[in-house]
Design an enzyme around this catalytic site. Structure first.
Site, PDB file in Angstrom:
ATOM      1  NE  ARG A  26       1.456   0.856  15.931  1.00  0.00           N
ATOM      2  CZ  ARG A  26       0.775   0.461  17.031  1.00  0.00           C
ATOM      3  NH1 ARG A  26       0.254   1.067  18.017  1.00  0.00           N
ATOM      4  NH2 ARG A  26       0.682  -0.899  16.961  1.00  0.00           N
ATOM      5  N   GLY A  27       2.473   1.537  10.265  1.00  0.00           N
ATOM      6  CA  GLY A  27       3.712   1.442   9.693  1.00  0.00           C
ATOM      7  C   GLY A  27       3.814   2.702   8.541  1.00  0.00           C
ATOM      8  CB  CYS A 148       4.853   0.802  -5.477  1.00  0.00           C
ATOM      9  SG  CYS A 148       6.518  -0.237  -5.067  1.00  0.00           S
ATOM     10  CD  GLN A 175      11.318  -0.154  -7.711  1.00  0.00           C
ATOM     11  OE1 GLN A 175      11.633  -0.956  -8.393  1.00  0.00           O
ATOM     12  NE2 GLN A 175      10.793  -0.484  -6.735  1.00  0.00           N
ATOM     13  NE  ARG A 282      15.045   0.059  -2.515  1.00  0.00           N
ATOM     14  CZ  ARG A 282      13.712  -0.527  -2.717  1.00  0.00           C
ATOM     15  NH1 ARG A 282      12.792   0.664  -3.367  1.00  0.00           N
ATOM     16  NH2 ARG A 282      13.386  -1.606  -2.523  1.00  0.00           N
ATOM     17  CG  HIS A 289       9.065   3.903  -6.317  1.00  0.00           C
ATOM     18  ND1 HIS A 289       9.797   4.170  -5.342  1.00  0.00           N
ATOM     19  CD2 HIS A 289       8.318   2.422  -6.295  1.00  0.00           C
ATOM     20  CE1 HIS A 289       9.961   3.293  -4.349  1.00  0.00           C
ATOM     21  NE2 HIS A 289       9.026   2.001  -4.907  1.00  0.00           N
TER      22      HIS A 289
HETATM   23  N1  HSE Z   1       8.346  -3.128  -3.858  1.00  0.00           N
HETATM   24  C1  HSE Z   1       8.592  -1.660  -3.754  1.00  0.00           C
HETATM   25  C2  HSE Z   1       9.972  -1.249  -3.479  1.00  0.00           C
HETATM   26  C3  HSE Z   1       7.694  -1.652  -2.443  1.00  0.00           C
HETATM   27  O1  HSE Z   1      10.687  -1.978  -3.310  1.00  0.00           O
HETATM   28  O2  HSE Z   1      10.173  -0.247  -3.772  1.00  0.00           O
HETATM   29  C4  HSE Z   1       6.901  -0.392  -2.591  1.00  0.00           C
HETATM   30  O3  HSE Z   1       7.387   0.902  -2.577  1.00  0.00           O
END
Ligand code: HSE
Length: 390
Positions: A26-27, A148, A175, A282, A289
């Protein structure tokens, strides 16, 4: 573009073979996995039951059997395959006790917990299909999807690696926030809403830079960045995952160890590892990504030769010519999101050295970066089910 639903169908046996326990469906990764499995007709070749840590007894997403309890090891042990996207804590609590109790089924896992164990193969079959088959033949029953960015990077530069052209790799990542989980996505949305409300309340004649300051200042409101520890809307976070103690983030550490494990390099009796490093960042993107990659080539190859190799690379690779309009249209998270296409472009030699090339790649981290290798591993297990003693 290779949309998820448009992937060419491969022959799947319609005979229901493997009794499969689906956990954590479900996640975010789990629901993408479910969607892909339905699109590809995967459920027609397995006998799937659905498990949950919190909703046992509730109606299932398909079939008639109510949802089963994912912490009931005895029940789980009745299954030939357990496919989990439930996360590392679940794997820690469940995997070893099941094995200790003698369960010898196939464990397919999205979490990183088991990836670096000797008895676990990291699955990315366009890259290591032979290794997966070898492992199954030799009795390996534990398989994990890779990190990923690792999976997406290898999918992007596979044609160069296969030809032995790669001496080392540096990858700077961009990401998406969904890589940090659903709560992080919701928090970024809330930050954006908060910014918009602040801008709506700004004085009518504010200058552009005053508006920017209002938007930025609004993000210092307490309680807006509980999940990630700092605001990401209109910003970025140059650290992903925990600290390893040597200056690298765990995400950066995974980059080198998991890639080389998938490529079967750096271990005993294996070719030397390909050195890989970089910074993981991020960014306030919802999904996909991206990575800016520098590659030291083993020789100063002409750029046309590199382009040709990438252009004819594999069916999921989309080569984007190094021109402005094609790059900004096709080499972006917006263009790639929701598809199985791994886009690669901006390929050019670095000014510093003729044997160094830079490129940019974008891939959907929920598809090739997470769900897709898992469902493909399940399909490999189905194909081999007659000969595996499960
Ligand atoms: N380790 C990855 C992240 C998760 O933090 O983006 C996969 O999407």
């Amino acid at each position: 573009m290779m949309t998820a639903a448009s992937e060419p169908k491969e022959n799947m046996s319609q005979k229901k073979t493997l009794k499969t326990a689906m956990v954590g469906w479900r996640g975010m990764v789990g629901s993408v996995l479910m969607q892909r499995m339905e699109e590809e007709g995967d459920f027609s070749s397995i006998e799937a039951d659905f498990f949950s840590t919190s909703q046992a007894g509730a109606p299932p997403p398909m079939g008639d059997r109510p949802i089963l309890d994912a912490s009931n090891l005895k029940r789980l042990a009745e299954y030939q395959v357990i496919l989990t996207c439930q996360g590392g804590s679940y794997t820690e609590a469940t995997y070893q006790p099941l094995r200790d109790a003698g369960w010898n089924g196939i464990w397919i896992d999205a979490a990183s917990t088991l990836r670096m164990q000797d008895d676990c193969v990291i699955v990315l079959d366009p890259v290591n299909r032979a290794a997966i088959h070898r492992a199954l033949s030799s009795g390996v029953r534990t398989f994990a999807g890779g990190n990923c960015t690792v999976s997406l990077l290898l999918m992007a530069i596979l044609p160069l690696i296969e030809r032995g052209w790669v001496e080392w790799v540096n990858s700077m990542t961009y990401q998406a926030v969904s890589g940090a989980g659903a709560q992080a996505v919701l928090e970024m949305i809330e930050q954006t809403r908060h910014q918009v409300r602040s801008l709506d309340a700004a004085p009518e004649h504010a200058t552009v830079m005053q508006l920017a300051e209002v938007a930025n200042l609004s993000l210092t409101t307490p309680g807006l960045a509980e999940v990630q520890g700092a605001p990401i809307a209109s910003s970025l976070l140059p650290w992903i995952d925990s600290e390893t103690g040597d200056g690298r983030s765990r995400e950066e550490w995974k980059g080198v160890v998991e890639s080389n494990k998938i490529l079967e390099r750096g271990g005993a009796n294996q070719p030397e590892m390909i050195p890989m490093d970089g910074l993981c960042v991020r960014v306030p993107t919802f999904r996909c990504h991206s990575q800016a990659v520098t590659i030291k080539l083993t020789e100063a190859l002409p750029i046309e030769q590199l382009n040709r190799a990438l252009l004819g690379g594999h069916r999921w690779l989309e080569f984007v010519a190094n021109a402005k309009q094609t790059s900004i249209e096709r080499l972006t998270p917006l263009a790639v999101s929701g598809s199985l296409t791994v886009a690669v472009g901006r390929v050019r030699k670095l000014q510093q050295a003729d044997d160094m090339v830079t490129l940019f790649t974008v891939g959907d981290q929920l598809l090739w970066g997470a769900a897709e290798p898992l469902r493909r591993m399940l399909r490999i297990a189905v194909e081999r089910s007659d000969e595996l003693e499960l």
